[in-house]
Design a protein around this motif. Structure first.
Motif, short mmCIF file in Angstrom:
data_model
loop_
_atom_site.label_atom_id
_atom_site.label_comp_id
_atom_site.label_asym_id
_atom_site.label_seq_id
_atom_site.Cartn_x
_atom_site.Cartn_y
_atom_site.Cartn_z
N PRO A 12 0.82 -1.21 0.00
CA PRO A 12 0.00 0.00 0.00
C PRO A 12 0.86 1.27 0.00
O PRO A 12 1.89 1.34 0.66
N ALA A 13 0.43 2.27 -0.74
CA ALA A 13 1.17 3.52 -0.84
C ALA A 13 1.15 4.30 0.46
O ALA A 13 1.98 5.18 0.68
N SER A 14 0.22 3.97 1.34
CA SER A 14 0.11 4.70 2.61
C SER A 14 1.23 4.35 3.58
O SER A 14 1.43 5.06 4.57
N LEU A 15 1.98 3.30 3.30
CA LEU A 15 3.08 2.90 4.18
C LEU A 15 4.33 3.70 3.87
O LEU A 15 4.63 3.97 2.70
N SER A 16 5.06 4.06 4.90
CA SER A 16 6.33 4.76 4.70
C SER A 16 7.41 3.75 4.30
O SER A 16 7.21 2.54 4.39
N ALA A 17 8.54 4.25 3.87
CA ALA A 17 9.65 3.37 3.47
C ALA A 17 10.14 2.55 4.65
O ALA A 17 10.48 1.38 4.49
N ALA A 18 10.14 3.14 5.83
CA ALA A 18 10.57 2.42 7.03
C ALA A 18 9.60 1.30 7.37
O ALA A 18 10.02 0.20 7.76
N GLU A 19 8.31 1.55 7.21
CA GLU A 19 7.31 0.51 7.48
C GLU A 19 7.40 -0.62 6.46
O GLU A 19 7.25 -1.79 6.82
N LYS A 20 7.66 -0.27 5.21
CA LYS A 20 7.82 -1.30 4.19
C LYS A 20 9.05 -2.16 4.46
O LYS A 20 9.00 -3.38 4.34
N SER A 21 10.12 -1.52 4.87
CA SER A 21 11.35 -2.24 5.20
C SER A 21 11.14 -3.15 6.40
O SER A 21 11.59 -4.30 6.42
N GLU A 22 10.43 -2.65 7.41
CA GLU A 22 10.15 -3.45 8.60
C GLU A 22 9.27 -4.65 8.26
O GLU A 22 9.50 -5.77 8.73
N MET A 23 8.27 -4.44 7.41
CA MET A 23 7.39 -5.53 6.99
C MET A 23 8.19 -6.58 6.23
O MET A 23 8.00 -7.79 6.43
N ASN A 24 9.10 -6.15 5.37
CA ASN A 24 9.95 -7.06 4.61
C ASN A 24 10.82 -7.88 5.57
O ASN A 24 10.94 -9.10 5.43
#
Length: 70
Positions: A12-24
């Motif tokens: 989702p575009a609503s996630l920040s880069a840090a949140e995407k990295s954490e999810m990964n």
């Protein structure tokens, strides 16, 4: 974890880069904890969960005769 498997571009575009990295990172950790030593050696260098999943898929979801019998 399911969102992370789709790849960073599909998150989702609503996630920040840090949140995407954490999810990964969380998805990679969850998968790695379930792998045995032999399998882990095959995929240890992968840093992206989507690439890790594709590697596992290519290694173990082939339609070989041995896999069909098993």
């Amino acid at each position: 974890c399911v969102e992370a498997l789709k790849g960073e571009a599909q998150m989702p575009a609503s996630l920040s880069a840090a949140e995407k990295s954490e999810m990964n990172n969380k998805a990679i950790s969850a998968i790695i904890l379930c792998l045995g030593d032999k399998v882990l050696r095959e995929v240890a260098k992968e840093t992206n969960v989507a690439a890790l999943w594709v590697k596992l898929d290519s290694l173990y979801m082939t339609k070989s005769v041995a896999h069909k019998q098993f």
